[in-house]
Enzyme design. Structure first.
Site, PDB file in Angstrom:
ATOM      1  CG  HIS A 348      -1.932  -1.029   1.285  1.00  0.00           C
ATOM      2  ND1 HIS A 348      -3.230  -0.850   0.837  1.00  0.00           N
ATOM      3  CD2 HIS A 348      -1.861  -2.299   1.711  1.00  0.00           C
ATOM      4  CE1 HIS A 348      -3.905  -1.971   1.014  1.00  0.00           C
ATOM      5  NE2 HIS A 348      -3.102  -2.879   1.547  1.00  0.00           N
ATOM      6  NE  ARG A 535      -3.718   9.851  10.211  1.00  0.00           N
ATOM      7  CZ  ARG A 535      -3.312   8.928  11.058  1.00  0.00           C
ATOM      8  NH1 ARG A 535      -4.055   7.862  11.284  1.00  0.00           N
ATOM      9  NH2 ARG A 535      -2.179   9.055  11.705  1.00  0.00           N
TER      10      ARG A 535
END
Ligand code: 26Q
Length: 814
Positions: A348, A535
């Site tokens: 990821h 985030r």
């Protein structure tokens, strides 16, 4: 399942009284919620148990998705909806004089993940069940989730998230399925009477892993899969060894708290303990289940797949080897063949420096037997590679190097499949980040572009939009998301476009009400709602967004008479507690919000909302109200992104760089239906050696002015934070090319304003984006994992659950 309103009412009254021994009218909203949750869990229990027996009877191949994070969001509404009980229960609750939405809102939102990766795992759990695939989650039951974010004077302050304070209705403690996980001590090999080397252990720390199971309910197909989260406890038989508080704490702390994704994360021993704890308990319980099937072990990979979600559970590889070697007494060669066939790994991250690695002595001391196995895996790998490709390649791909254990290397060498999460990301892995491995094992590398469950992210969170879609194209899109494409037939239909605009306006009004209630700020629903939710990270460039807002503010102040298209900028973002720069960006945005929101010269022209404590539940309210979706990471840095998909499918228009899955959005909708800006990934690489942000600051008037206003007191209270951002961009190289992309970013936003003035064109573009969002359903993603990596079939009855056409074929129609 079939349920009448009367039967529900009777069941609910009965359930409430059986738990609390008084009637539901006297209960608190939390108790009313709890009783409803218990009842829904009771309703689904039969399907849950039947699914389990059906898989067992048919010896179904099982997928185990190992993930340190799951971010499920609230589950009551989703479960009722997938079971087909939603309308009946709502009607029943109303008859009982209860407000269903209020009851549903009393459910805590478990924050057992940091962001994209955890939420993806939960979308995948929904799709697995809805496709009737035997898929199991395997993770940690953290006692405290991701910290709760508070703003104090504009600064982020972290408060513990004690989400289990009230009982979790969905989980079932399965003590009988506990496992023992061993840490530390001394290990040596001794030859047994058969001449096999058997490990001997002494002075190990034994921890009991107790599973808590949560249902994953499929969409209208009677399938209920299992999500198993492990909790660390002191083994009963060893109670006497843990007399001191301190020794008890050592065990209990293993599953106490989720680690925030820390940018300057130093290999903390506790994190490694967590990883091995979850992996060991998971693998042990899988092998235990597999043995019930009475199938020769060499066929294990035909019945079991273990998926490694990022490197965090990469110890699955040596742990499975350990069990096959030490407990099942297989030869190394056989165990290794099985392990490679069983395991698969998803990466990821793009950044090679962010790949997880652990100091050798830490692994060796905490997991002595596992370390021996890693050493052996590595030695054999090195030997093989050296013989064919030479010294350099062996070094490049070594698991143990420079005193560190490289988890990605372990995961790749021990798996039959390695995938990235968007096309561009997979290409970068192949050509750059993991290139030496791609050269060695090209057949292992493949792409699986992320997806999101449109049932939660359109149907549940945006009921007005889903009714409109139903009215236009019928309701099959829930099981066959490519049907959304039919909306394109309405692209010139004024009535539909107006209805779409009304839906958006209503959602914006609802969100505006929430903002007023929660944050005491009035925003106009007629302004453009411009959203960046993710985030907080320098590469995601929330500061680029802030600089553009600052430019707008300065312009409004200098040209008070100028007509301005009103805009509300909405942020939701948590910063890792030790990530100072990210926290400085938060402070600057909050200070800018204070300035802008309270300036009478500005009024409705510009507002900033920084949602405190952003999470899944907030996302469900923000996304339906969004007009603009900001996906502005520096090209080549965001692996995929998934909020880009959720926002697009809710009719927001995307302002984006060609990064992650934005590239695929672009391929679907075309340049003319989104707002692209900035350098692409190749251009970034090309410019990097000669990039000079200081020159941009000197020569570009707007950049000069905006940057100066960070440090000249324009924004009160950010002397040090404004300076930190200024210096990082102007003096310290601007690692993420904020100043380079700034000009084209501002232009993209001008184009947004211009388009918004033409409401019809705007609505057409919004409709087209919804229509093209079908391929981003996680159902497609999971179908591809199932067909191409796991080789597992579906067990839904024909005509039930999700039906899919091939994802690639829709992608090719453009
Ligand atoms: C690592 C070590 C110690 C503590 C924490 C961590 C840690 C925890 C979480 C490291 C990384 C994460 C999360 C990463 C993440 O969410 N990545 C995102 O994954 C999404 C799903 O694939 C992508 O869409 C995003 O692009 C990617 O950033």
């Amino acid at each position: 399942m079939s349920l009448t309103v009367d039967k529900f009412i009777e069941d609910y009254e009965g359930m409430f009284e059986s738990i609390y021994a008084f009637t539901y009218e006297e209960g608190s909203i939390e108790q009313q919620y709890h009783a409803l949750g218990r009842l829904v869990r009771k309703y689904l229990a039969k399907d849950w148990s039947n699914t389990r027996s059906m898989y067992l009877d048919r010896k179904a191949k099982q997928v185990y998705y190992f993930s340190m994070e799951f971010l499920p969001g609230t589950q009551l509404t989703n479960n009722m909806y997938n079971m087909g009980l939603f309308d009946t229960v709502h009607e029943g609750l109303e008859k009982l004089g209860l407000d269903p939405e209020k009851v549903e809102r009393a459910e805590p939102d478990p924050a057992l993940g940091n962001g994209g990766l955890g939420r993806l795992a939960s979308c995948f759990m929904d799709s697995l069940a809805s496709l009737g695939i035997p898929g199991n989650g395997n993770g940690i039951r953290y006692q405290y989730g991701l910290f709760e974010q508070k703003f104090v004077d504009g600064y982020q302050v972290e408060v513990p998230d004690n989400w289990l304070r009230r009982k979790n209705v969905w989980e079932i403690r399965k003590e009988q399925s506990s496992c023992m996980v061993r840490f530390g001590g001394n290990v040596w090999l001794e030859e047994d009477e058969m001449g096999q080397m058997v490990p001997q252990y002494e002075n190990t720390l034994n921890v009991l892993a107790v599973p808590y199971d949560t249902p994953a309910v499929g969409y209208r197909n009677g399938i209920v899969n299992n999500i198993r989260l492990w909790s660390a406890e002191i083994p009963e038989e060893e109670e006497s060894n843990y007399a001191t508080l301190e020794s008890r704490r050592d065990i209990q702390e293993i599953t106490q708290v989720l680690y925030p994704d820390d940018s300057d994360y130093e290999g903390l021993l506790l994190r490694l303990k967590q990883e091995y704890f979850m992996v060991s308990a998971g693998v042990q319980s899988i092998v235990r289940y597999f043995k019930k099937l009475n199938i020769p072990r060499k066929h294990m990979h035909e019945y079991v797949q273990m998926h490694i979600n990022d490197t965090h559970p990469a110890l699955v590889v040596p742990e499975l080897m350990r069990i096959l070697l030490d407990e099942e007494k297989l030869s190394w060669e056989k165990a290794w063949e099985i392990t490679k066939h069983v395991c698969s790994y998803t990466n990821h991250t793009v950044l090679s420096e962010a790949l997880e690695k652990w100091p050798v002595d830490m692994v060796e001391n905490l997991l002595p037997r596992i370390y021996m196995i890693i050493e052996e895996i590595n030695a054999r790998h090195i030997e093989e590679v050296k013989a064919i490709y030479g010294e350099q390649k062996a070094w490049d791909t070594s698991i143990i190097r420079d005193g560190m254990v490289h988890m990605a290397h372990l995961a790749i060498i021990g798996s039959h499949s390695v995938n990235g999460v968007a096309r561009l990301h997979t290409e970068i892995l192949k050509n750059d980040t993991l290139q030496p491995f791609y050269r060695l094992f090209p057949e292992r590398f493949n792409n699986k572009t992320n997806g999101v469950t449109h049932r939660r992210w359109i149907h549940l969170s945006n009921p007005l939009l889903s009714s409109l879609i139903d009215e236009k194209i019928g309701d099959k899109w829930r099981v066959s998301p490519s049907e959304l494409k039919l909306l394109k037939g309405f692209i010139d239909d004024d009535a539909t476009l107006n209805e779409l605009a009304e839906v958006k306006l209503e959602n914006k009004k609802r969100f505006a009400d929430l903002v007023e209630r929660q944050f005491d700020l009035k925003i106009s629903p007629h302004a453009i709602f411009d959203v960046q939710i993710k985030r907080l990270h320098a590469y995601k460039r929330q500061h680029l967004n802030a600089l553009h807002i600052l430019a707008r503010y300065l312009d409004i102040k200098e040209n008070p008479e100028k007509e301005v298209q009103p805009r509300v900028f909405i942020f939701g973002a948590k910063a890792a507690p030790s990530y100072l720069y990210a926290k400085e960006i938060i402070k600057v945005i909050n200070a800018l919000a204070d300035l802008v929101n309270n300036d009478p010269d500005v009024g409705d022209k510009l507002k900033i909302v920084f949602v405190e404590n952003y999470g899944v539940s907030y996302a469900e309210k923000i996304i339906p109200a969004a007009d603009v979706s900001q996906q502005i990471s520096l090209a080549g840095k965001e692996a995929s992104g998934t909020s880009n998909m959720k926002l697009m499918s809710n009719g927001a228009l995307t302002v984006a760089t060609l990064d992650g899955a934005n590239v695929e959005i672009n391929q679907l909708v075309g340049d003319e239906n989104m707002f692209l800006f900035g350098l692409n990934a190749d251009e970034v690489n090309e410019l990097r050696p000669n990039y000079n942000p200081h020159e941009l600051y000197q020569n570009n008037k707007l950049i000069h002015k905006v940057m100066n206003s960070l440090i000249d007191g324009t924004i009160p209270g950010v002397e040090s934070e404004g300076r930190a951002i200024f210096d990082s961009l102007v003096h310290y190289g601007d690692e993420y090319f904020v100043l380079e992309d700034f000009t084209s970013y501002v232009e993209a936003h001008q184009a947004v304003d211009e388009l918004y003035a033409d409401q019809k064109a705007w609505n057409q573009m919004a409709l087209l984006n919804i229509a093209e969002s079908g391929p981003f359903s996680a159902d497609f993603t999971i179908k591809q994992y199932a067909d191409e990596i796991w080789h597992v079939p579906s067990y839904s009855k024909p005509g039930e659950g999700v039906e899919l056409v091939d994802r690639e074929s829709i992608l090719e129609t453009r």
